[in-house]
Motif scaffolding. Structure first.
Motif, PDB file in Angstrom:
ATOM      1  N   VAL A 185       3.545   0.381   3.769  1.00 54.86           N
ATOM      2  CA  VAL A 185       3.179  -1.009   3.987  1.00 54.86           C
ATOM      3  C   VAL A 185       3.692  -1.918   2.869  1.00 54.86           C
ATOM      4  O   VAL A 185       3.273  -1.788   1.715  1.00 54.86           O
ATOM      5  CB  VAL A 185       1.643  -1.155   4.106  1.00 54.86           C
ATOM      6  CG1 VAL A 185       1.234  -2.624   4.220  1.00 54.86           C
ATOM      7  CG2 VAL A 185       1.131  -0.363   5.304  1.00 54.86           C
ATOM      8  N   ASN A 186       4.613  -2.776   3.219  1.00 54.28           N
ATOM      9  CA  ASN A 186       5.175  -3.806   2.324  1.00 54.28           C
ATOM     10  C   ASN A 186       5.915  -3.293   1.105  1.00 54.28           C
ATOM     11  O   ASN A 186       6.446  -4.078   0.319  1.00 54.28           O
ATOM     12  CB  ASN A 186       4.084  -4.793   1.853  1.00 54.28           C
ATOM     13  CG  ASN A 186       3.569  -5.632   2.998  1.00 54.28           C
ATOM     14  OD1 ASN A 186       4.355  -6.097   3.828  1.00 54.28           O
ATOM     15  ND2 ASN A 186       2.262  -5.808   3.084  1.00 54.28           N
ATOM     16  N   ASN A 199       2.089   4.508   5.812  1.00 55.94           N
ATOM     17  CA  ASN A 199       3.111   3.861   6.619  1.00 55.94           C
ATOM     18  C   ASN A 199       2.535   2.768   7.498  1.00 55.94           C
ATOM     19  O   ASN A 199       1.349   2.761   7.834  1.00 55.94           O
ATOM     20  CB  ASN A 199       3.984   4.868   7.379  1.00 55.94           C
ATOM     21  CG  ASN A 199       3.278   5.524   8.533  1.00 55.94           C
ATOM     22  OD1 ASN A 199       2.678   4.855   9.382  1.00 55.94           O
ATOM     23  ND2 ASN A 199       3.341   6.838   8.585  1.00 55.94           N
ATOM     24  N   ILE A 233       0.869  -1.184   0.000  1.00 56.66           N
ATOM     25  CA  ILE A 233       0.000   0.000   0.000  1.00 56.66           C
ATOM     26  C   ILE A 233       0.902   1.230   0.000  1.00 56.66           C
ATOM     27  O   ILE A 233       1.313   1.714   1.055  1.00 56.66           O
ATOM     28  CB  ILE A 233      -0.967   0.004   1.202  1.00 56.66           C
ATOM     29  CG1 ILE A 233      -1.731  -1.316   1.250  1.00 56.66           C
ATOM     30  CG2 ILE A 233      -1.935   1.188   1.098  1.00 56.66           C
ATOM     31  CD1 ILE A 233      -2.700  -1.425   2.392  1.00 56.66           C
TER      32      ILE A 233
END
Lengths: 482, 251
Positions: B143-144, B95, B91
């Motif tokens: 995220v990721n 964060n 995403i």
């Protein structure tokens, strides 16, 4: 699909929460436009004859022009004779303008919009000029600003009190011949904000203008003129809302910025005009000309816009980088949901040596929305050693919307460098499911993902407004994913 | 009883993948679901978490006595079902701390618990990061995005630790992990084992089960559980491969 369908049904009827109408006595000029209407507006505003003449020249030029047809937007022909070109809430009395004098209904309107005008309640450090239909109704913190020599007042007052400044700069960035809507504005503009920051002064607070269209069948044609003298700096924000009405209303504004040597202007917009209903009925036609001139060496103009409202948006906040080493920036988020159409972008005209520009555009399309980025980067022969970086990202929610990119790049010397990056992505079901699995509802997930997508732009907004803009993005897109 | 699956049939676009699963998981237990590619392991994990593309055609799933299949994915999360993804999703611009706090607070809110402010959350997150030997800097990363395979998996276990589920489902968490990362991930999971929660470990290989010792091992083959046993069943599978069981099942 069940959950998704439910979500859509729940939120499709989501109301535009600023859509109310204020009951005030208004002084409205009957619909129609000819030279006598322009003279009447000018007379009502007790303008000097040079300004009346300027308006008339603009009008005569406008009559020779045709609406631009190149934007990727569609709308029925506008009958310019059916619009009223002036609407002002009637004043209770004449004399110096103060908050006590403003109609309590209007004060209540701004409070309902979250913009309290009573100074003690105003967000710390933000001065507001409130424009209601055609006129400025209140400007806060004027005295405090004037101690620093900063002039912040309505355009009408500036014409009366600072005619030399107005005369020197009016039309100097956007001439009255510039384009169809700018010419119309030049002929009929009724009010707006004026700001002058003197040499070396750093404006200690955010200045903002809040535009509200209230009256029916009127157009709003305001003009903003902002001058930052040598070494001065200022951050300016404008917000806009309008009632929900079934007919379309025209908003054709002009904003001119002038930055002299070493001056910095940051101009942020959160535009939330009424976008029309889900079927595309009503809404504001937002046809706006915004341009800044970096006149002096090492001056800087930065545009940040979050455009969530309006049935149609047609605007290209631009920078003319005249001074050597001057900097232009454009950060934009544009949302087109339901039947909204947005054709927006920027122009960066590099004239001075070693000028730099940055363009970051984030377009979000949902529903049947159509979103176009249109931008021009022109590096003229003299603008040696100049640089541009453009990043243009589009996000699609659903499969009935569209995203389009029209970049124009003209580089006329060998020592300059232009970079263009573009991407298109779709909010993925896997992203939403991932959020869902962590406990986040689909609505919140969309808002989260979109805000992440727009992060670089939102980071450019002053703090309070960034929070507001984030919420607005969430609301604008509610129900758009299933 | 944490999970009761009865005669579960599910598929995608009209193709049946799960052909009658029966499975009961009690509090305090770790169950391993093993099987070759295409046996339906990930489908089972997806159905339990509520992935929309799977259609349940028959059977029922009770989670602590309640009908799990009627709940939306976020309701399942709030009820205490956590899925560690085989392919964690990126995403951009969001964060990790903000993402996870949003999730945690949504869950807390739905349970009528007070939401955690940023400071309290940070305190909790720091403590849980240690379980998977992750640096605090991760909280600030999108995220990721740009995570290595091992980082993604550790990040999943970290999220599980923060959300503290009743049922943790690990979908091929060992895939793509080197032996060190595998140990860290397994230690993280082991530290979360309690008498009042349970784990479903979905894996192709036995090696993860050397570190997360299961109470029960099930072999999934062509949408059915064909054999269940203790942890030694996993070792047997490792030694003999799935072919023997396949033959046994078809005989």
């Amino acid at each position: 699909m069940d959950a998704a369908t439910k979500t859509i049904e729940e939120f499709a009827g989501q109301e535009y929460k600023y859509g109310f109408v204020t009951e005030v006595d208004s002084d409205v000029v009957p619909p129609g436009l000819d030279e006598s209407v322009i003279r009447l507006i000018s007379e009502k505003k007790e303008e000097p004859s040079w300004l009346t003449q300027w308006r008339l020249r603009a009008y005569r030029h406008w009559r020779t022009m045709a609406e631009p047809r190149w934007p990727k937007v569609h709308f029925p022909k506008i009958d310019y004779q059916a619009i009223s070109y002036y609407a002002a809430p009637k004043k209770k009395s004449e004399g110096p303008k103060s908050l006590e004098e403003v109609d309590p209904e209007i004060l209540a309107t701004y409070e309902k919009l979250g913009i309290p005008l009573k100074e003690q309640e105003v967000l710390a450090g933000v001065a507001v000029d409130a424009v209601f239909d055609s006129v400025s109704v209140a400007t806060t913190f004027r005295e405090k600003l004037s101690e620093l020599g900063i002039i912040f007042c309505s355009f009408s007052e500036a014409v009366k009190e600072h005619p030399d400044l107005v005369r020197e700069y009016l039309g100097s960035v956007v001439p009255y011949t510039d384009n169809f809507f700018a010419s119309l504005n030049s002929a009929v503009f009724s009010d707006g904000s004026f700001c002058y920051v003197p040499k070396g002064v750093q404006c200690p607070m955010e200045l903002s203008t809040y535009f509200r269209i209230n009256a029916a069948n009127t157009g709003q044609f305001e003009r903003t003129l902002l001058i930052a003298d040598e070494g001065a700096s200022v951050s300016y924000l404008e917000g806009c809302t309008a009632p929900m009405r079934d007919e379309n209303q025209l908003h054709a504004a002009v904003v001119e910025l002038v930055a002299l040597a070493g001056a910095k202007i940051k101009y942020s917009t959160v535009q939330n005009w009424y976008p029309g209903d889900a079927s595309g009925r009503g809404g504001i036609y937002n046809f706006v000309t915004k341009r800044g001139a970096c006149r002096g060496e090492a001056s800087k103009i930065s545009w940040t816009q979050v455009e969530t409202g309006s049935a149609i948006t047609w605007k290209y906040p631009s920078c003319i980088l005249q001074g050597d080493g001057s900097i232009g920036e454009f950060y934009s988020v544009a949302v087109a949901n339901s039947r909204q159409q947005a054709d927006t972008g920027t122009k960066m005209i590099h004239i001075g040596k070693g000028t730099r520009s940055t363009i970051v555009s984030k377009g979000i399309s949902a529903g049947y929305g159509q979103n176009s980025y249109r931008g021009l980067v022109r590096i003229t022969p003299k603008a040696t050693g100049s640089r541009n970086f453009t990043q243009c990202d589009s996000m699609l929610l659903g499969d009935k919307c569209g995203a389009h990119t029209f970049p124009y790049i003209e580089v006329q010397n060998d020592s300059s460098q232009v970079e263009h990056e573009a991407s298109t992505s779709k909010i993925g079901e896997d992203q939403i499911f991932y959020c869902n699995q962590r406990g986040i509802s689909t609505e919140d997930a969309v808002s989260l993902i979109v805000n992440g997508f727009c992060k670089e732009v939102l980071a450019e907004l002053p703090m309070e407004f960034a929070v507001e803009a984030q919420k607005l993005l969430g609301i604008s897109l509610e129900g758009s994913v299933g | 009883m944490i999970l009761e699956i009865r005669n579960l049939h599910a598929g995608i676009e009209g193709t049946e993948i799960l052909k009658g699963i029966d499975l009961t998981v009690k509090a305090g237990e770790v169950h391993a679901i093993m099987g070759p590619n295409g046996s339906g392991k990930s489908t089972l994990a997806g159905v339990l978490a509520g992935r929309e593309e799977y259609e349940v055609t028959e059977g029922e799933v009770l989670f602590r006595g309640e009908n799990l299949l009627e709940m939306s994915p976020e309701e399942r999360a709030a009820a205490g079902v956590f899925l560690a993804f085989q392919y964690p999703v990126e995403i951009p611009g969001v964060n990790s701390a903000y993402f996870l706090r949003t999730g945690l607070n949504s869950i807390r809110k739905s349970r009528g618990e007070e939401e955690l402010d940023a400071l309290d959350f940070l305190k909790l997150a720091r403590e849980k990061l240690k379980l998977v030997q992750m640096d605090e800097a991760f909280l600030k990363r999108s995220v990721n995005e740009g995570f290595s395979g091992g980082e993604k998996k550790r990040h999943e276990i970290f999220q599980m630790a923060v959300l503290d589920p009743v049922l943790g489902i690990l979908d091929e968490t060992d895939s793509g992990l080197d032996i060190d990362a595998l140990r860290i991930v397994a230690a993280g999971v082991n530290s979360l084992r309690r008498a009042d929660n349970a784990f479903l470990v979905v894996t192709h290989y036995q090696r993860l089960l050397n570190h997360i010792i299961p109470d029960v091992v099930h072999v999934l083959l062509d949408g059915r559980i064909v054999q269940s046993g203790g942890k030694e069943l996993a070792l047997q599978l490792e030694a003999e491969g799935y072919d023997r069981i396949k033959q046994a099942a078809t005989v």
